[in-house]
Design a protein around this motif. Structure first.
Motif, PDB file in Angstrom:
ATOM      1  N   LYS A  55      12.676   9.206 122.462  1.00 19.36           N
ATOM      2  CA  LYS A  55      12.500   9.130 121.003  1.00 19.36           C
ATOM      3  C   LYS A  55      13.001  10.394 120.315  1.00 19.36           C
ATOM      4  CE  LYS A  55       8.053   8.099 121.377  1.00 19.36           C
ATOM      5  NZ  LYS A  55       7.900   7.846 122.845  1.00 19.36           N
ATOM      6  N   THR A  56      12.593  11.546 120.811  1.00 23.47           N
ATOM      7  CA  THR A  56      13.030  12.815 120.219  1.00 23.47           C
ATOM      8  C   THR A  56      14.532  13.008 120.401  1.00 23.47           C
ATOM      9  OG1 THR A  56      10.865  13.791 120.695  1.00 23.47           O
ATOM     10  CG2 THR A  56      12.668  15.304 120.208  1.00 23.47           C
ATOM     11  N   ARG A  60      17.371  13.655 117.465  1.00 21.04           N
ATOM     12  CA  ARG A  60      18.261  14.831 117.460  1.00 21.04           C
ATOM     13  C   ARG A  60      19.730  14.410 117.427  1.00 21.04           C
ATOM     14  NH1 ARG A  60      16.245  19.841 118.724  1.00 21.04           N
ATOM     15  NH2 ARG A  60      14.059  19.958 119.395  1.00 21.04           N
ATOM     16  N   SER A  72      11.611  19.143 112.413  1.00 20.32           N
ATOM     17  CA  SER A  72      10.667  18.435 113.265  1.00 20.32           C
ATOM     18  C   SER A  72       9.240  18.879 112.961  1.00 20.32           C
ATOM     19  CB  SER A  72      10.982  18.701 114.738  1.00 20.32           C
ATOM     20  OG  SER A  72      10.045  18.079 115.584  1.00 20.32           O
ATOM     21  N   SER A  74       5.211  18.056 114.295  1.00 22.91           N
ATOM     22  CA  SER A  74       4.313  17.367 115.215  1.00 22.91           C
ATOM     23  C   SER A  74       3.025  17.038 114.477  1.00 22.91           C
ATOM     24  CB  SER A  74       3.996  18.247 116.434  1.00 22.91           C
ATOM     25  OG  SER A  74       2.955  17.675 117.195  1.00 22.91           O
ATOM     26  N   PHE A 105      12.015  14.557 111.266  1.00 23.88           N
ATOM     27  CA  PHE A 105      11.468  13.896 112.443  1.00 23.88           C
ATOM     28  C   PHE A 105       9.981  14.215 112.563  1.00 23.88           C
ATOM     29  CE2 PHE A 105      10.508  14.071 117.089  1.00 23.88           C
ATOM     30  CZ  PHE A 105      10.635  12.716 117.347  1.00 23.88           C
ATOM     31  N   ASP A 107       6.911  13.648 114.968  1.00 20.61           N
ATOM     32  CA  ASP A 107       6.470  13.202 116.287  1.00 20.61           C
ATOM     33  C   ASP A 107       5.008  12.781 116.229  1.00 20.61           C
ATOM     34  OD1 ASP A 107       6.723  12.644 118.954  1.00 20.61           O
ATOM     35  OD2 ASP A 107       6.381  14.702 119.623  1.00 20.61           O
TER      36      ASP A 107
END
Length: 429
Positions: A55-56, A60, A72, A74, A105, A107
């Motif tokens: 996924k990451t 990227r 990014s 979290s 992004f 997470d």
């Protein structure tokens, strides 16, 4: 920094779309995410799948493909403060002399609460950034409907045996991992269970240990020894204690109430914790009596509760009553054996997807994806049984884990199962 100090997972992280292993149902020629990459127009999306499937990496690569700033967050460590800081960086990139898009992004987006998820909405709508959320949980339940409606959902799959084998080959190609005996390779892949991150982290641990011992090849016995050391705990002074527990357990299994009572009292007299003894009796009821007499498990739980209420010495009488009942009850380890066989198969076989007709579909998105389609509601069938229906994963035959014994209640259970299997045969299953 020397490459030896860079984690193996980072050293092997794909740099181009062609380097990605797995997820070809999304990244193959003509597939949804590949088309998105080639269009030159990024769009907000949610990547839903188990850990360690890329996924990451995909997020990227999307940033690289669109020459975008990659930010990014979290959801485990971040909050509204981090969201605001990222918004400011996106504005700065947009308004700079050399304007850049931003890929935001997030997470484990499912860990953000509603207000935190709402903080992204105006910026997604304005086009300030392209939102990419990663989640291991069903987005229908965990992502706000407003955010979900503005993002495409892509379902990622666990990596296959072939995928994991390719990853190991790549690690070996850069000299990061010694050679692996076939049995060790199979065990390592089963241990990873479709998770590339787990595989690579384990490979790194094994590589350090192998280099220390100057091994040129990793075999299965050595692999088991190294992996086992992570969880192995052994009290060398406890042999007598566990021998006595063994004697108690075997006396119960052997239907000898006098011996079972003797070993129970001997342990209590020797200072064994009664709460521990109660837990062991519960285990014996589940392992050695099972469905031959389901009352045994309930009696064991009741004995534990009585001891909790009364304490010593009064509560110990309930344990004595329980151990005598367990000893004289009809015995069956059919469930215990079935559980161990199922566990062994799962460990060897890995994780198969749930068949579409067995999936729950409480949301429109899931229904549109054909979740639950074709499911037969057993209550609406004759005798409340959908004869011929299959409840196992695709490609995995029913192996008959549970085989009732001809003792106690399991006699009736065996009769019932034979009747249902006959109906399945008549239905052509």
């Amino acid at each position: 920094m020397s490459s030896t100090h860079i984690p193996l997972a980072e050293r092997l992280r794909p740099r181009t779309l062609g380097d990605v292993i797995g997820q070809q149902h999304l990244l193959g020629e003509g597939m949804a995410l590949r088309v998105a990459f080639e269009s030159g127009q990024p769009h907000s999306c949610i990547l839903w799948g188990p850990p360690g499937v890329g996924k990451t990496t995909i997020a990227r690569l999307m940033a690289d493909a669109f020459d975008a700033q990659f930010l990014s967050i979290s959801a485990v460590l971040g909050g509204v403060k981090e969201i605001r800081e990222s918004v400011e960086l996106a504005i700065a990139a947009r308004d700079s002399l050399d304007p850049k898009r931003t890929i935001m992004f997030v997470d484990e987006v499912h860990r953000f609460n509603k207000s935190q998820q709402d903080a992204f909405l105006p910026h997604v709508e304005s086009g300030l950034f392209t939102f990419i959320g990663a989640t291991t949980e069903n987005p229908s339940f965990e992502v706000n409907s407003a955010l979900l409606s503005r993002a495409a959902v892509y379902v990622l799959q666990s990596l296959s045996v072939d995928d994991l084998t390719q990853i190991i080959a790549k690690a070996q190609a850069i000299g990061a991992v010694p050679a692996l005996e076939d049995a060790a390779l199979e065990r390592l892949i089963a241990y990873a269970d479709g998770d590339a991150r787990r595989l690579l982290n384990t490979l790194e641990t094994l590589s350090v240990a192998a280099n220390r011992e100057k091994l040129e090849e990793i075999n299965d016995a050595w692999l088991m020894r190294v992996l086992g050391e992570r969880m192995r705990r052994y009290d060398k002074g406890g042999e007598q204690f566990y021998d006595t527990i063994s004697a108690l357990h075997k006396s119960v299994r052997g239907s000898d109430p006098d011996a079972a009572l003797y070993w129970l009292v001997r342990m209590l007299d020797g200072g064994a914790e009664p709460k521990y003894m109660a837990r062991r009796l519960i285990r014996m009821a589940a392992e050695d009596i099972g469905l031959a007499d389901p009352r045994a498990l309930r009696l064991a739980l009741d004995a534990a509760e009585v001891y909790e209420r009364l304490g010593s010495p009064e509560g110990e009488l309930a344990l004595a009553e329980c151990v005598v009942y367990l000893a004289v009850a009809p015995k069956s380890n059919a469930v215990y054996k079935a559980y161990n066989e199922a566990k062994a198969l799962i460990k060897k076989d890995g994780t198969r997807p749930v068949p579409m007709h067995l999936r729950n579909a409480p949301t429109k998105m899931m229904k549109d994806m054909d979740w639950g389609k074709g499911y037969r509601y057993a209550h609406d069938e004759e005798d409340g049984f959908a004869a011929g229906e299959n409840y196992m994963p695709e490609g995995l035959e029913t192996t008959g884990f549970y085989r009732p014994v001809e003792r106690g209640l399991e006699i009736k259970i065996a009769d019932k199962l034979r009747h249902l299997r006959d109906k399945n045969k008549q239905a052509g299953k």
